[in-house]
Motif scaffolding. Structure first.
Motif, PDB file in Angstrom:
ATOM      1  N   SER A 169      37.032  23.634  38.141  1.00 41.52           N
ATOM      2  CA  SER A 169      37.352  24.324  36.888  1.00 41.52           C
ATOM      3  C   SER A 169      38.051  25.647  37.151  1.00 41.52           C
ATOM      4  N   VAL A 170      39.065  25.957  36.322  1.00 42.07           N
ATOM      5  CA  VAL A 170      39.716  27.262  36.412  1.00 42.07           C
ATOM      6  C   VAL A 170      38.751  28.311  35.869  1.00 42.07           C
ATOM      7  N   VAL A 171      38.422  29.292  36.698  1.00 41.32           N
ATOM      8  CA  VAL A 171      37.465  30.323  36.274  1.00 41.32           C
ATOM      9  C   VAL A 171      38.134  31.683  36.086  1.00 41.32           C
ATOM     10  N   VAL A 172      39.277  31.888  36.757  1.00 43.40           N
ATOM     11  CA  VAL A 172      40.029  33.133  36.611  1.00 43.40           C
ATOM     12  C   VAL A 172      41.523  32.798  36.670  1.00 43.40           C
ATOM     13  N   ALA A 173      42.280  33.407  35.780  1.00 45.85           N
ATOM     14  CA  ALA A 173      43.748  33.286  35.814  1.00 45.85           C
ATOM     15  C   ALA A 173      44.335  34.629  35.419  1.00 45.85           C
ATOM     16  N   THR A 174      45.184  35.178  36.263  1.00 45.41           N
ATOM     17  CA  THR A 174      45.751  36.496  35.995  1.00 45.41           C
ATOM     18  C   THR A 174      47.066  36.654  36.749  1.00 45.41           C
ATOM     19  N   THR A 175      47.718  37.773  36.544  1.00 42.90           N
ATOM     20  CA  THR A 175      48.961  38.092  37.240  1.00 42.90           C
ATOM     21  C   THR A 175      48.772  39.364  38.045  1.00 42.90           C
ATOM     22  N   LEU A 176      49.114  39.310  39.298  1.00 42.64           N
ATOM     23  CA  LEU A 176      49.018  40.483  40.158  1.00 42.64           C
ATOM     24  C   LEU A 176      50.240  41.374  39.982  1.00 42.64           C
ATOM     25  N   TRP A 177      50.015  42.673  40.144  1.00 41.43           N
ATOM     26  CA  TRP A 177      51.050  43.697  40.286  1.00 41.43           C
ATOM     27  C   TRP A 177      51.775  44.085  38.998  1.00 41.43           C
ATOM     28  N   ASP A 178      51.390  43.524  37.854  1.00 40.48           N
ATOM     29  CA  ASP A 178      52.002  43.986  36.602  1.00 40.48           C
ATOM     30  C   ASP A 178      51.186  45.147  36.032  1.00 40.48           C
ATOM     31  N   ASP A 179      51.556  45.652  34.859  1.00 36.25           N
ATOM     32  CA  ASP A 179      50.877  46.813  34.274  1.00 36.25           C
ATOM     33  C   ASP A 179      49.414  46.515  33.968  1.00 36.25           C
ATOM     34  N   ASN A 180      49.125  45.303  33.504  1.00 33.32           N
ATOM     35  CA  ASN A 180      47.733  44.948  33.208  1.00 33.32           C
ATOM     36  C   ASN A 180      46.899  44.932  34.484  1.00 33.32           C
ATOM     37  N   TRP A 181      47.489  44.441  35.572  1.00 35.79           N
ATOM     38  CA  TRP A 181      46.785  44.418  36.856  1.00 35.79           C
ATOM     39  C   TRP A 181      46.462  45.847  37.308  1.00 35.79           C
ATOM     40  N   LYS A 182      47.412  46.730  37.151  1.00 37.06           N
ATOM     41  CA  LYS A 182      47.199  48.118  37.554  1.00 37.06           C
ATOM     42  C   LYS A 182      46.062  48.755  36.758  1.00 37.06           C
ATOM     43  N   LYS A 183      45.946  48.371  35.480  1.00 38.74           N
ATOM     44  CA  LYS A 183      44.849  48.877  34.643  1.00 38.74           C
ATOM     45  C   LYS A 183      43.505  48.332  35.118  1.00 38.74           C
ATOM     46  N   LEU A 184      43.494  47.053  35.518  1.00 34.57           N
ATOM     47  CA  LEU A 184      42.265  46.451  36.029  1.00 34.57           C
ATOM     48  C   LEU A 184      41.780  47.183  37.276  1.00 34.57           C
ATOM     49  N   VAL A 185      42.703  47.432  38.190  1.00 32.71           N
ATOM     50  CA  VAL A 185      42.345  48.128  39.433  1.00 32.71           C
ATOM     51  C   VAL A 185      41.892  49.550  39.139  1.00 32.71           C
ATOM     52  N   ALA A 186      42.562  50.210  38.200  1.00 28.31           N
ATOM     53  CA  ALA A 186      42.216  51.589  37.846  1.00 28.31           C
ATOM     54  C   ALA A 186      40.816  51.685  37.256  1.00 28.31           C
ATOM     55  N   GLY A 187      40.344  50.601  36.644  1.00 30.04           N
ATOM     56  CA  GLY A 187      39.015  50.596  36.048  1.00 30.04           C
ATOM     57  C   GLY A 187      37.949  49.990  36.946  1.00 30.04           C
TER      58      GLY A 187
ATOM     59  N   LYS B 223      53.926  33.747  43.576  1.00 27.77           N
ATOM     60  CA  LYS B 223      54.795  34.742  42.966  1.00 27.77           C
ATOM     61  C   LYS B 223      54.038  35.631  41.977  1.00 27.77           C
ATOM     62  N   GLY B 224      52.860  36.035  42.378  1.00 30.14           N
ATOM     63  CA  GLY B 224      52.047  36.949  41.577  1.00 30.14           C
ATOM     64  C   GLY B 224      51.090  36.284  40.615  1.00 30.14           C
ATOM     65  N   MET B 225      51.274  35.008  40.346  1.00 29.43           N
ATOM     66  CA  MET B 225      50.368  34.281  39.453  1.00 29.43           C
ATOM     67  C   MET B 225      49.153  33.819  40.252  1.00 29.43           C
ATOM     68  N   LEU B 226      47.972  34.295  39.860  1.00 24.78           N
ATOM     69  CA  LEU B 226      46.742  34.010  40.595  1.00 24.78           C
ATOM     70  C   LEU B 226      45.802  33.135  39.768  1.00 24.78           C
ATOM     71  N   THR B 227      45.334  32.053  40.380  1.00 23.19           N
ATOM     72  CA  THR B 227      44.361  31.168  39.744  1.00 23.19           C
ATOM     73  C   THR B 227      43.200  30.938  40.700  1.00 23.19           C
ATOM     74  N   LEU B 228      41.988  31.121  40.206  1.00 24.23           N
ATOM     75  CA  LEU B 228      40.790  30.817  40.976  1.00 24.23           C
ATOM     76  C   LEU B 228      40.089  29.625  40.334  1.00 24.23           C
ATOM     77  N   LYS B 229      39.720  28.653  41.173  1.00 23.19           N
ATOM     78  CA  LYS B 229      38.982  27.491  40.683  1.00 23.19           C
ATOM     79  C   LYS B 229      37.670  27.374  41.431  1.00 23.19           C
ATOM     80  N   LEU B 230      36.631  26.974  40.709  1.00 23.48           N
ATOM     81  CA  LEU B 230      35.327  26.744  41.330  1.00 23.48           C
ATOM     82  C   LEU B 230      34.800  25.403  40.842  1.00 23.48           C
ATOM     83  N   ASN B 231      34.605  24.502  41.796  1.00 21.96           N
ATOM     84  CA  ASN B 231      34.129  23.155  41.494  1.00 21.96           C
ATOM     85  C   ASN B 231      34.990  22.457  40.447  1.00 21.96           C
TER      86      ASN B 231
END
Length: 233
Positions: free
Chosen positions: A179-197, A169-177
């Motif tokens: 450990s959580v290495v990335v945690a973010t939310t897709l499609w919200d205003d912050n996500w749009k800023k990330l893509v824009a940059g 439901k838009g909550m994204l978590t990446l784990k490597l070995n």
């Protein structure tokens, strides 16, 4: 030859037992360890011949290059599409190698030439040997060109890494070995800023689809994947 045969038999028995246990827990095996069944090269009906099954793993044999990818390779994408999921796999990269695991890929080659036009990517890389290792947000485990790892847990070249991508439901978590290495939310205003940059700013449909295919990237370097399984959430 006998030793290798014994290893293959042992691995096949172990894989079968693991698959049976996984199924009981709701996991779907995306790679059976014996064939490319369930996969095809992006925009093609079958897997390219550069994708080979060896010792229970999917190996991109990039010895014959064609532009920036392997001859008769291309990104390998799942036949099935997924929305909310937990994806687990193992990867191993070659020296100076580059690859990635993409998700939410929308396969329409009339609009999108490559998988990365639509699908976000968890980076697979030899951090020390590939030039991208010197670029922020381009290192192994990063959400490519969007978010750098909170910490680096990647193993040395030639060793297997355990990766996990959880999207619910838009909550994204990446784990490597583990450990959580990335945690973010897709499609919200912050996500749009990330893509824009990012470099994806000129790809209007990048990461806009809520359902899509899994892709294993052909970036013209040898890479191996195994134990690929997914649970729909």
């Amino acid at each position: 030859m006998k030793l290798r045969l014994l290893i293959l038999v042992f691995f096949s028995i172990h894989l079968l037992a693991s698959a049976q246990t996984d199924r009981k827990k709701g996991w779907i095996t995306l790679f059976d360890g014996h064939s490319t069944k369930g996969w095809h090269s992006y925009g093609k009906p079958v897997a390219g011949k550069a994708w080979k099954v060896e010792d229970g793993s999917l190996h991109l044999d990039a010895t014959a290059p064609e532009s920036w990818q392997a001859h008769d390779g291309g990104d390998l994408v799942s036949d099935l599409e997924f929305e909310n999921f937990d994806l687990k796999l193992e990867w191993k990269i070659s020296s100076k190698g580059n690859s990635g695991v993409l998700f939410l890929v929308h396969e329409d080659t009339s609009k999108y030439k490559y998988t990365f036009y639509t699908g976000p990517e968890m980076q697979v890389l030899d951090n020390d040997g590939h030039p991208d290792g010197k670029i922020h947000k381009h290192r192994a485990g990063d959400l490519y060109d969007l978010i750098a790892c909170a910490k680096e847990t990647v193993k040395a070249v030639g060793e297997w890494n355990e990766a996990e991508i959880i999207l619910n439901k838009g909550m994204l978590t990446l784990k490597l070995n583990g450990s959580v290495v990335v945690a973010t939310t897709l499609w919200d205003d912050n996500w749009k800023k990330l893509v824009a940059g990012s470099k994806f700013v000129h790809m209007p449909d990048f990461a806009t689809f809520h359902r899509g295919r899994i892709a294993l990237q052909d970036h013209g370097n040898d890479v191996w994947f195994r134990n690929i399984r997914i649970k729909q959430l």
